[in-house]
Design an enzyme around this catalytic site. Structure first.
Site, PDB file in Angstrom:
ATOM      1  N   LYS A   1       0.698  -1.337  -0.296  1.00  0.00           N
ATOM      2  CA  LYS A   1      -0.132  -0.136   0.300  1.00  0.00           C
ATOM      3  C   LYS A   1       0.782   1.457  -0.660  1.00  0.00           C
ATOM      4  O   LYS A   1       0.392   2.354  -0.196  1.00  0.00           O
ATOM      5  CB  LYS A   1      -1.097   0.294   1.573  1.00  0.00           C
ATOM      6  CG  LYS A   1      -2.237  -0.774   1.287  1.00  0.00           C
ATOM      7  CD  LYS A   1      -2.936  -0.763   1.828  1.00  0.00           C
ATOM      8  CE  LYS A   1      -4.478  -1.925   1.610  1.00  0.00           C
ATOM      9  NZ  LYS A   1      -4.782  -1.751   3.523  1.00  0.00           N
TER      10      LYS A   1
HETATM   11  N1  GLU Z   1      -7.737  -7.308   5.942  1.00  0.00           N
HETATM   12  C1  GLU Z   1      -6.580  -8.012   6.089  1.00  0.00           C
HETATM   13  C2  GLU Z   1      -5.887  -7.203   5.372  1.00  0.00           C
HETATM   14  O1  GLU Z   1      -6.403  -6.594   4.455  1.00  0.00           O
HETATM   15  C3  GLU Z   1      -6.802  -9.698   5.136  1.00  0.00           C
HETATM   16  C4  GLU Z   1      -7.861 -10.306   6.617  1.00  0.00           C
HETATM   17  C5  GLU Z   1      -8.169 -11.672   5.922  1.00  0.00           C
HETATM   18  O2  GLU Z   1      -9.037 -11.678   4.878  1.00  0.00           O
HETATM   19  O3  GLU Z   1      -8.579 -12.534   6.662  1.00  0.00           O
HETATM   20  O4  GLU Z   1      -4.813  -8.166   4.578  1.00  0.00           O
END
Ligand code: GLU
Length: 328
Positions: A257
């Site tokens: 990101k």
């Molecule tokens: N929110 C997590 C991320 O953006 C992904 C979590 C998941 O898929 O278990 O890396």
């Protein structure tokens, strides 16, 4: 045996779980597209869950951006968007259960103390950059209240990670074996600022929503072992795991990101056709697809099990191809 659906199997229920810590990039687009297609191609449902528990790193503006990016890609979801920070009760209840059953313990170690302890015992095995928690606070306090009274500090809570291997079969990555006790040690389920840790939040929210298929990036493969330990501790069902090969740039580095470029918002602003991005996402995954197609057009005949197991690449040439495809 391949995964041919049996009549007794529940309908597929997947989820898209972005963390609003920055703009989504083409790697996210590919993961979310594949997760969405995996559910929709089998008549399944899918939830959108915003993982925003970390108030310091998450920004509402990134949530808005993620929603706009997903819509631009042509992805939809069932039911209301689940914003984790608005549904803390079940997460806190799960934490209370772990506390009551003595499965977690308070920890007042600061980052600096941990770094010093770990530097002294640098030979322990570890996964990636992570060093196992050395267990300093295990057995030190009987309760959170006692930890607070003794130190004046708000404690984190750590799972008493049982020793031994955790094995599971990943539908894409194959048979897996981790040793969380040796690799990460007693991991945090709640931070010192009271925030429920990702590992706990993800298993509670997946189970509550009825998620039975988890499609996500391979960077989370080792986390899965911790999540399985929490599922076992809380008596929650285990979903089927599909960990996707990552997307790398021209240097072979994973897209991030914070890294330069490739943000979906930028591509959108530059007039990129989302159908060309979807064409890239499928073709770079070894799937048979035209150069441009919509998410809906990709549903028919989609099979996640056919995905190439190698990393996909998105670099300068791929970006150029997307930009060149704008006019036609
Ligand atoms: N929110 C997590 C991320 O953006 C992904 C979590 C998941 O898929 O278990 O890396």
């Amino acid at each position: 045996m391949t995964g041919s659906p049996r009549a007794s199997q529940p309908a597929p229920f997947g989820r898209l779980a972005p963390s609003p810590t920055g703009p989504l990039h083409v790697g996210h687009a590919r993961s979310f597209l594949l997760a969405w297609l995996h559910a929709r191609s089998r008549g399944g449902r899918i939830q959108l869950r915003i993982e925003d528990l970390d108030r310091e790193r998450c920004k509402p503006a990134y949530t808005e951006l993620a929603l706009a990016d997903l819509r631009w890609l042509g992805l939809d979801w069932d039911g209301p968007v689940h914003v984790q920070s608005e549904h803390l009760e079940p997460l806190n209840a799960a934490l209370d259960e772990l506390i009551e059953r003595g499965l977690v313990y308070p920890c007042v170690c600061t980052r600096a103390e941990l770094a010093a302890t770990l530097a002294r015992a640098a030979s322990a095995p570890h996964v990636g950059d992570e060093q196992p928690y050395p267990g300093t606070c295990r057995g030190r306090f009987r309760s959170r209240a006692e930890a607070r009274a003794a130190t004046g500090l708000e404690p984190a809570l750590r799972l008493r990670t049982p020793p031994g291997a955790v094995e599971f079969d990943d539908a894409l990555a194959g048979p897996q074996r981790f040793e969380p006790a040796a690799e990460v040690g007693d991991f945090a389920v709640a931070r010192r600022d009271g925030v429920i840790a990702y590992q706990l939040a993800v298993v509670v929210d997946d189970a509550r929503a009825g998620v039975n298929e988890v499609v996500r990036g391979r960077d989370l493969l080792s986390s899965t072992a911790r999540q399985i330990l929490l599922q076992r501790a809380l008596g929650l069902p285990q979903p089927r795991w599909w960990h996707l090969p990552l997307v790398v740039d021209d240097d072979g580095a994973r897209l991030s990101k914070r890294g330069a470029g490739f943000a979906l918002a930028d591509l959108r602003a530059r007039g990129v056709d989302p159908r060309a991005l979807i064409g890239w996402a499928l073709r770079s995954s070894g799937l048979d697809a035209p150069v441009r197609l919509s998410a809906t057009e990709a549903v028919h005949g989609f099979q996640l099990s056919r995905l190439a197991r190698a990393a996909a690449r998105f670099g300068a040439a791929e970006l150029e191809a997307l930009l060149a495809a704008r006019a036609g």
